[in-house]
Design an enzyme around this catalytic site. Structure first.
Site, PDB file in Angstrom:
ATOM      1  N   HIS A 127      45.696   0.756  10.619  1.00  0.00           N
ATOM      2  CA  HIS A 127      45.185   2.024  11.139  1.00  0.00           C
ATOM      3  C   HIS A 127      43.753   1.924  11.633  1.00  0.00           C
ATOM      4  O   HIS A 127      43.289   2.758  12.378  1.00  0.00           O
ATOM      5  CB  HIS A 127      45.182   3.081  10.018  1.00  0.00           C
ATOM      6  CG  HIS A 127      46.526   3.707   9.820  1.00  0.00           C
ATOM      7  ND1 HIS A 127      46.696   4.863   9.103  1.00  0.00           N
ATOM      8  CD2 HIS A 127      47.752   3.341  10.239  1.00  0.00           C
ATOM      9  CE1 HIS A 127      47.974   5.175   9.097  1.00  0.00           C
ATOM     10  NE2 HIS A 127      48.636   4.270   9.765  1.00  0.00           N
ATOM     11  N   GLU A 165      47.305  12.458  15.484  1.00  0.00           N
ATOM     12  CA  GLU A 165      46.995  11.428  14.483  1.00  0.00           C
ATOM     13  C   GLU A 165      47.058  10.024  15.087  1.00  0.00           C
ATOM     14  O   GLU A 165      48.113   9.600  15.578  1.00  0.00           O
ATOM     15  CB  GLU A 165      47.972  11.541  13.308  1.00  0.00           C
ATOM     16  CG  GLU A 165      47.612  10.572  12.187  1.00  0.00           C
ATOM     17  CD  GLU A 165      48.404  10.819  10.908  1.00  0.00           C
ATOM     18  OE1 GLU A 165      48.803  11.971  10.637  1.00  0.00           O
ATOM     19  OE2 GLU A 165      48.607   9.839  10.168  1.00  0.00           O
ATOM     20  N   LYS A 172      55.801  13.376   4.409  1.00  0.00           N
ATOM     21  CA  LYS A 172      54.779  13.668   5.424  1.00  0.00           C
ATOM     22  C   LYS A 172      54.828  12.596   6.504  1.00  0.00           C
ATOM     23  O   LYS A 172      54.710  12.872   7.700  1.00  0.00           O
ATOM     24  CB  LYS A 172      53.396  13.748   4.763  1.00  0.00           C
ATOM     25  CG  LYS A 172      52.304  14.279   5.673  1.00  0.00           C
ATOM     26  CD  LYS A 172      51.628  13.203   6.498  1.00  0.00           C
ATOM     27  CE  LYS A 172      50.523  13.786   7.376  1.00  0.00           C
ATOM     28  NZ  LYS A 172      49.931  12.794   8.276  1.00  0.00           N
ATOM     29  N   ASP A 207      60.598  24.533  17.511  1.00  0.00           N
ATOM     30  CA  ASP A 207      59.769  25.192  16.500  1.00  0.00           C
ATOM     31  C   ASP A 207      59.573  24.236  15.318  1.00  0.00           C
ATOM     32  O   ASP A 207      60.450  24.077  14.481  1.00  0.00           O
ATOM     33  CB  ASP A 207      60.511  26.480  16.082  1.00  0.00           C
ATOM     34  CG  ASP A 207      59.804  27.245  14.990  1.00  0.00           C
ATOM     35  OD1 ASP A 207      58.876  26.710  14.367  1.00  0.00           O
ATOM     36  OD2 ASP A 207      60.208  28.404  14.754  1.00  0.00           O
TER      37      ASP A 207
HETATM   38  C1  MEV Z   1      49.996   9.099   6.987  1.00  0.00           C
HETATM   39  O1  MEV Z   1      49.900  10.120   7.960  1.00  0.00           O
HETATM   40  C2  MEV Z   1      51.425   8.918   6.549  1.00  0.00           C
HETATM   41  C3  MEV Z   1      51.637   7.948   5.379  1.00  0.00           C
HETATM   42  O2  MEV Z   1      50.826   8.336   4.282  1.00  0.00           O
HETATM   43  C4  MEV Z   1      53.103   8.013   5.027  1.00  0.00           C
HETATM   44  C5  MEV Z   1      53.473   7.291   3.755  1.00  0.00           C
HETATM   45  O3  MEV Z   1      52.613   7.120   2.871  1.00  0.00           O
HETATM   46  O4  MEV Z   1      54.656   6.958   3.641  1.00  0.00           O
HETATM   47  C6  MEV Z   1      51.233   6.552   5.775  1.00  0.00           C
END
Ligand code: MEV
Length: 421
Positions: free
Chosen positions: A372, A79, A259, A275
């Site tokens: 990003h 990513e 995430k 793992d």
């Molecule tokens: C993107 O991979 C992760 C985010 O969505 C995490 C978040 O929203 O806290 C930017």
């Protein structure tokens, strides 16, 4: 289909040839697989039906000061912007003195599921009475861990239904992740329960809900360092605290928040040869421990400081599994100067918190897209076939566009090649 019988027994190159003979891949693709396979012998020792090594980029996160020591942290991820964000989060934390990380406990848990129980109370009582004996049986099944100072520590029972009992066993696995060790010990105890207590055993397996292997990271950041353009640091800090509250209240946000934490955690877990599915499973189960799925991190403001905390299960090992055999994993351990599994676990949780800070900081200030965008455009440019020299030109051209999709990228690339951009 010809040649797939006992495919796993065929030599690596024969396996590729069979794919070609059956029309799955053409000559060019086979050549690509051959060229990119770094070590077929290693691949064959690690998995079955090996065809090639899958490639992911590895980058280094900077600024990680943890318990007073500065690290460069290898991260493996596909990513864009994860490594940059992890470094940026840690840069802010460094301004407040770095991460304080600690291991709260380090025991792995396994379960023996006992089914068709008819006299539950009596069974529970017998297991409790025989606890010491069962621990000895577990330790006999894996004497080397006892020699290294580890071993089975305790047993508890949980009644799951009138006819089903979980016997949980906690084991000190020392430096290993311990899955095989634990499963061997559990099976030995299960055999004893089957033969002497005449119970039906449904299964014996470690649990990835590693509640006895928790690690915490804590940071304190002066709010003034969070100021962004026209927004003062105290306002940014208050918004980060609100973002944390939002993830605590709402599972939809919590999943995304977590995430983001796992963007950092998994990247280091993979780089360290551990793992990552086990770590993911444990993290999400822990996030739902009070019945609602919540954000794993907590941020709040205290006076002129933004305080952040992350506690999560981190049952990683510093030995065993792929760690000894994959050369890059060895290098990564060396890069981080890993001396113990606890130290590695602390680094990983610190990166999770640093990654979360970077995401929340971006979200409550500029929004996530601005930071990003250049990295995403680089990926987009590569995906439409731009060469190394064309990528910067295509990224610049895309930045001027409203529509930044692959169609636009292809049109612009064509123009660049025709000298019209
Ligand atoms: C993107 O991979 C992760 C985010 O969505 C995490 C978040 O929203 O806290 C930017």
């Amino acid at each position: 289909m010809q040649g797939f019988n006992k495919y796993y027994q065929k030599p690596w190159q024969k396996r590729l040839a069979i794919l070609k003979e059956n029309g799955f891949l053409d000559e060019k693709e086979i050549a690509q697989l051959e060229n990119q396979t770094v070590d077929p012998i290693l691949g064959d020792t690690m998995i079955e039906n090996f065809v090639t090594q899958y490639q992911l980029p590895e980058g280094l996160a900077m600024n990680y000061v943890i318990n007073g020591k500065e690290y460069v942290v290898p991260m493996v991820t596909e990513e864009p912007s994860v490594v940059a964000a992890a470094s940026n989060g840690a840069r802010l934390v460094k301004l407040g003195g770095g991460f304080q990380a600690k291991s709260l406990s380090r025991l792995m848990i396994g379960q023996i599921a006992i089914e068709n129980v008819t006299a539950m109370d009596q069974l529970v009582e017998t297991i409790n009475q025989r606890q010491d004996e069962l621990l000895v049986i577990a330790n006999h099944a894996h004497p080397s861990i006892v020699k290294r100072g580890g071993g089975a520590r305790w047993i508890r029972t949980r009644i799951l239904a009138d006819d089903m009992l979980s016997l949980d066993m906690a084991v000190d696995v020392q430096e290993a992740m311990g899955a095989n060790m634990l499963n061997t010990m559990l099976e030995a105890v299960a055999d004893e329960i089957r033969s002497t207590l005449h119970q039906d055993i449904l299964m014996s397996i470690l649990s990835n809900y590693a509640t006895e292997c928790l690690v915490s990271a804590h940071v304190e950041i002066p709010v003034m360092v969070l100021a962004k353009e026209k927004v003062d640091g105290a306002t940014v800090a208050a918004k980060i605290a609100q973002a944390s509250r939002f993830a605590h209240l709402d599972p939809y946000r919590a999943a995304t928040n977590n995430k983001g934490i796992m963007n950092g955690v998994d990247s280091v877990v993979v780089a360290s040869g551990n793992d990552w599915r086990a770590i993911e499973a444990g993290a999400h189960a822990y996030a739902a421990r009070d019945g609602q799925y919540r954000g794993l991190s907590q941020w709040h403001v205290d006076d002129d400081k933004l305080i952040g905390d992350l506690t999560m299960p981190m049952p990683v090992g510093s030995v065993g599994g792929s760690i000894k055999i994959v050369p890059l994993v060895k290098i990564n351990h060396h890069l981080m100067k890993i001396e113990s599994a606890v130290q590695l676990a602390q680094i990983i949780v610190a990166v999770g918190l640093g990654q979360n800070l970077a995401a929340l900081y971006a979200l409550v200030t500029d929004g996530i897209q601005r930071g990003h965008m250049r990295l995403q455009l680089k990926s987009l440019a590569a995906s439409v076939g731009a060469t190394k020299d064309e990528i910067p030109m295509l990224v610049n051209a895309l930045e001027k566009q409203h529509a930044r999709d692959s169609h636009t990228a292809k049109v612009l690339l064509k123009k660049i090649r025709e000298g019209k951009e």
